[in-house]
Design an enzyme around this catalytic site. Sequence first.
Site, mmCIF file in Angstrom:
data_model
loop_
_atom_site.group_PDB
_atom_site.id
_atom_site.type_symbol
_atom_site.label_atom_id
_atom_site.label_comp_id
_atom_site.label_asym_id
_atom_site.label_seq_id
_atom_site.Cartn_x
_atom_site.Cartn_y
_atom_site.Cartn_z
ATOM 1 N N GLU A 67 -6.992 24.525 2.916
ATOM 2 C CA GLU A 67 -8.206 24.220 3.519
ATOM 3 C C GLU A 67 -8.431 22.595 3.531
ATOM 4 O O GLU A 67 -8.990 22.118 4.582
ATOM 5 C CB GLU A 67 -9.258 24.764 2.536
ATOM 6 C CG GLU A 67 -9.785 26.171 2.893
ATOM 7 C CD GLU A 67 -10.958 26.584 2.101
ATOM 8 O OE1 GLU A 67 -11.791 25.884 1.555
ATOM 9 O OE2 GLU A 67 -10.917 27.936 1.725
ATOM 10 N N ASP A 68 -7.907 22.282 2.415
ATOM 11 C CA ASP A 68 -8.177 20.563 2.270
ATOM 12 C C ASP A 68 -7.412 19.690 2.341
ATOM 13 O O ASP A 68 -7.454 18.145 2.262
ATOM 14 C CB ASP A 68 -9.053 20.608 0.909
ATOM 15 C CG ASP A 68 -10.062 21.342 0.560
ATOM 16 O OD1 ASP A 68 -10.803 21.558 1.553
ATOM 17 O OD2 ASP A 68 -10.390 21.631 -0.478
#
Length: 168
Positions: free
Chosen positions: A65-66
Amino acid sequence: MSSDSVILLDTVNFAAEKHRNQRRKDAEQTPYITHPIGVARILSHEGGITDIEVLQAALLYDTVEDTDTSIGELQAVFGQTVSRMVQEVTDDKALPKQERKRQQVEHAPHASHQAKLVKLADKLYNLRDINRCTPTGWSAERVQEYFVWSAQVELFKQRGVELCHLYF
């Protein structure tokens, strides 16, 4: 050193490298890596989880996600089981925030037992962290909304997951 220790250290190192320039949203700008380490610690110390692959997924779940990490990269480095768990708890950042939140509630009952453990520990860590120190820029209303939304997600996830002893 046991092979499990080596595996976990390699996983922490991978996650730390991926998150090296990220910070938490608290006033101290805590290094982000403290979050996945804290999630894995909740699982192991409070939840009694000894499954190395679940602990690896807890350390890695935010990398897709990051950071620039892909599920394929995780599969190549950590194997199918770990990458599957991470994929189960990964939000599609291309979607608007409200849609991601809605999908978490909707998909929660269908996640594997292992993925539910990771997501429960993540929510617990976040709730404790917000309770300790409100993130920079968050209003009291936003904090309340996060607590309510987390409860909705967790009510669905807890079906079949026995983690009552993890809660406050």
